[in-house]
Design a protein around this motif. Structure first.
Motif, mmCIF file in Angstrom:
data_model
loop_
_atom_site.group_PDB
_atom_site.id
_atom_site.type_symbol
_atom_site.label_atom_id
_atom_site.label_comp_id
_atom_site.label_asym_id
_atom_site.label_seq_id
_atom_site.Cartn_x
_atom_site.Cartn_y
_atom_site.Cartn_z
ATOM 1 N N ALA A 84 -47.206 -5.978 75.940
ATOM 2 C CA ALA A 84 -46.335 -7.330 75.718
ATOM 3 C C ALA A 84 -45.604 -8.032 76.940
ATOM 4 O O ALA A 84 -44.715 -8.235 76.779
ATOM 5 N N GLY A 85 -45.775 -7.122 78.031
ATOM 6 C CA GLY A 85 -45.336 -7.226 79.617
ATOM 7 C C GLY A 85 -44.003 -6.196 79.158
ATOM 8 O O GLY A 85 -43.087 -6.745 80.372
ATOM 9 N N PHE A 86 -43.868 -5.112 78.846
ATOM 10 C CA PHE A 86 -42.660 -4.199 79.320
ATOM 11 C C PHE A 86 -43.120 -2.769 78.986
ATOM 12 O O PHE A 86 -43.964 -2.793 78.467
ATOM 13 N N ASP A 87 -42.695 -2.076 79.624
ATOM 14 C CA ASP A 87 -42.843 -0.961 80.273
ATOM 15 C C ASP A 87 -41.537 0.141 78.796
ATOM 16 O O ASP A 87 -40.521 -0.486 78.595
ATOM 17 N N GLY A 88 -42.556 1.084 78.814
ATOM 18 C CA GLY A 88 -41.662 2.146 78.082
ATOM 19 C C GLY A 88 -41.824 3.079 76.998
ATOM 20 O O GLY A 88 -42.746 2.045 77.005
ATOM 21 N N ASP A 89 -41.490 3.482 76.455
ATOM 22 C CA ASP A 89 -41.745 3.893 74.788
ATOM 23 C C ASP A 89 -41.638 3.176 73.583
ATOM 24 O O ASP A 89 -40.263 2.742 74.301
ATOM 25 N N PHE A 90 -42.504 2.524 72.618
ATOM 26 C CA PHE A 90 -41.767 1.917 71.787
ATOM 27 C C PHE A 90 -41.881 2.861 71.161
ATOM 28 O O PHE A 90 -42.595 3.271 70.162
ATOM 29 N N SER A 91 -40.773 2.168 69.912
ATOM 30 C CA SER A 91 -40.984 2.753 68.344
ATOM 31 C C SER A 91 -39.724 1.766 67.212
ATOM 32 O O SER A 91 -39.137 1.221 68.149
ATOM 33 N N ALA A 92 -40.724 1.538 66.337
ATOM 34 C CA ALA A 92 -39.539 0.606 65.745
ATOM 35 C C ALA A 92 -38.312 1.015 65.046
ATOM 36 O O ALA A 92 -37.347 0.694 64.577
ATOM 37 N N LEU A 93 -38.142 2.669 65.010
ATOM 38 C CA LEU A 93 -36.453 2.782 64.657
ATOM 39 C C LEU A 93 -36.056 2.712 65.816
ATOM 40 O O LEU A 93 -34.551 1.972 65.636
ATOM 41 N N THR A 94 -36.116 2.567 66.627
ATOM 42 C CA THR A 94 -35.375 2.616 67.638
ATOM 43 C C THR A 94 -35.129 1.152 67.863
ATOM 44 O O THR A 94 -33.571 0.906 68.292
ATOM 45 N N THR A 95 -35.979 0.154 67.763
ATOM 46 C CA THR A 95 -35.517 -1.064 67.820
ATOM 47 C C THR A 95 -34.957 -1.418 66.814
ATOM 48 O O THR A 95 -33.358 -1.999 67.075
ATOM 49 N N LEU A 96 -34.691 -1.115 65.961
ATOM 50 C CA LEU A 96 -34.232 -0.766 64.831
ATOM 51 C C LEU A 96 -32.193 -0.775 64.697
ATOM 52 O O LEU A 96 -31.425 -1.073 64.669
ATOM 53 N N ALA A 97 -31.901 0.511 65.444
ATOM 54 C CA ALA A 97 -31.192 1.261 65.300
ATOM 55 C C ALA A 97 -30.330 0.703 66.594
ATOM 56 O O ALA A 97 -29.041 0.417 66.645
ATOM 57 N N GLN A 98 -30.973 -0.030 67.438
ATOM 58 C CA GLN A 98 -30.183 -1.026 68.318
ATOM 59 C C GLN A 98 -30.278 -2.155 67.988
ATOM 60 O O GLN A 98 -29.528 -3.053 69.318
#
Length: 366
Positions: free
Chosen positions: A285-299
């Protein structure tokens, strides 16, 4: 931190007893100014003595949801300079406010950072707060002063629910201020006042009062059940590392998704490792890096939790892959954002036993 106006002395004279100049200067970087204020990233500074900004009118130390600290001016600045005085062990941050700007609405322990945003049947308020025990009490009154029922969002832990009052969590209160947002939906047309109370004043609330009007009704979101909210909360606690995966009602197999880009199915035992939740793709979606639902929720900061299909930020709901057919969809998405670039969606798919059979992280690209 010490503060002054005009020509400041830049000395240690006002510091608490026992403090001394730093042996090494912190790295301060990143600056942004806009129509609603300005902020400066405080780099590797991760703590501040309580009350550091109590004497600075309009300047606040704010802890972000990832734990980092920023220096906020609630008014835009025309000039910001940062100078390190290595021989004296101090850093000087010089802010010149834009004289054409107006200060935001302010109450005890609460400062608004964006204009109040009412629309069809709803209102959203964003700001920073330093509330007693990290809870801002929110309540909406009608034109007679009586509390009204509304569907409130803002706290990841408490979810979205109908009530006559709501507690909005912040991520700091002993050291720094913290961002917050609260949304109320399902309001009939009329004149209202939102009250935000950051101090333990009892009932009725007596904090910052924000008048607003609703001119027409809007859609009412579908709310998850208490059992469904319990499953979401268990997943959130696991994301924060406060519980093990054994408390999360996972199905024997769970299909993880990254928008419409990929799906992969893992077993419950495999998902005990947070690293297994990470999707290692070169871009999404135009973003670089690793993706995780857990990391998103934690932050994540303030969120809205609803059931059923949701818009893809400014677009229509997603047509999910067939792996999620027949499952109940519960969504976590941010509120208090000013751009779809800041939007995310974590959609959790539950089976008939309220077990998590799928989790999809979705983003809206630039």
């Amino acid at each position: 931190l010490t503060f002054g106006t005009g020509t400041a002395p830049f000395t240690m004279e006002e510091a608490d007893e026992g403090l001394a100049p730093a042996n090494a200067l912190p790295q301060i970087h990143g600056y942004m100014s806009g129509g609603s204020g300005s902020y400066l990233d405080l780099g590797d500074i991760d703590s501040v003595w309580p009350g550091a900004t109590e004497t600075a009118d309009g300047v606040y130390v704010v802890r972000q949801h990832d734990g980092s600290l920023q220096l906020w001016s609630t008014q835009p600045t025309r000039r910001t300079t940062v100078e390190g005085l290595s021989d004296r062990g101090i850093v000087v941050i010089d802010l010149t406010l834009d004289p054409a700007s107006s200060p935001p609405a302010t109450g005890p322990g609460v400062v608004l950072t964006q204009p109040v945003n009412p629309w069809k049947g709803s209102v959203e308020v964003t700001g920073i707060a330093r509330p007693f025990e990290a809870i801002v009490e929110a309540q909406i009154e009608d034109d007679t002063g009586a509390p009204v029922s509304a569907i409130y969002s803002g706290s990841l832990r408490w979810g979205t629910r109908r009530a006559s009052g709501y507690g909005v969590e912040t991520n700091d209160w002993t050291e720094a201020w913290a961002p917050f947002a609260v949304r109320a939906e399902g309001l009939a047309p009329g004149d209202y006042t939102m009250v935000l109370e950051a101090e333990a004043s009892g009932d009725p609330l007596s904090g910052l009062r924000i008048p607003f009007s609703v001119t027409e009704a809007g859609p009412v979101p579908e709310l998850p059940s208490e059992e469904e909210l319990g499953a979401i909360q268990a997943l959130v606690d696991f994301a924060h590392g406060t519980v093990g995966v054994g408390t999360v009602p996972l199905a024997d197999e769970v299909t993880l998704g990254l928008g419409l880009a990929e799906t992969r199915t893992l077993t419950r035992s495999e998902l005990a490792d947070p690293d297994a939740w990470v999707s290692e793709v070169t871009a999404f979606a135009g973003f670089d890096g690793d993706f995780s639902a857990l990391t998103t929720l934690a932050q994540s900061g303030p969120v809205r939790i609803t059931a059923g299909p949701i818009p893809h930020c400014a677009g229509p709901p997603r047509d999910w892959p067939a792996e999620y057919d027949g499952l109940r969809q519960i969504n976590i998405e941010p509120i208090g954002i000013d751009s779809c670039i800041s939007w995310f969606g974590v959609s959790v798919f539950l089976d008939s036993s309220d077990q998590i059979a799928g989790v999809v992280l979705d983003l809206f690209g630039p």
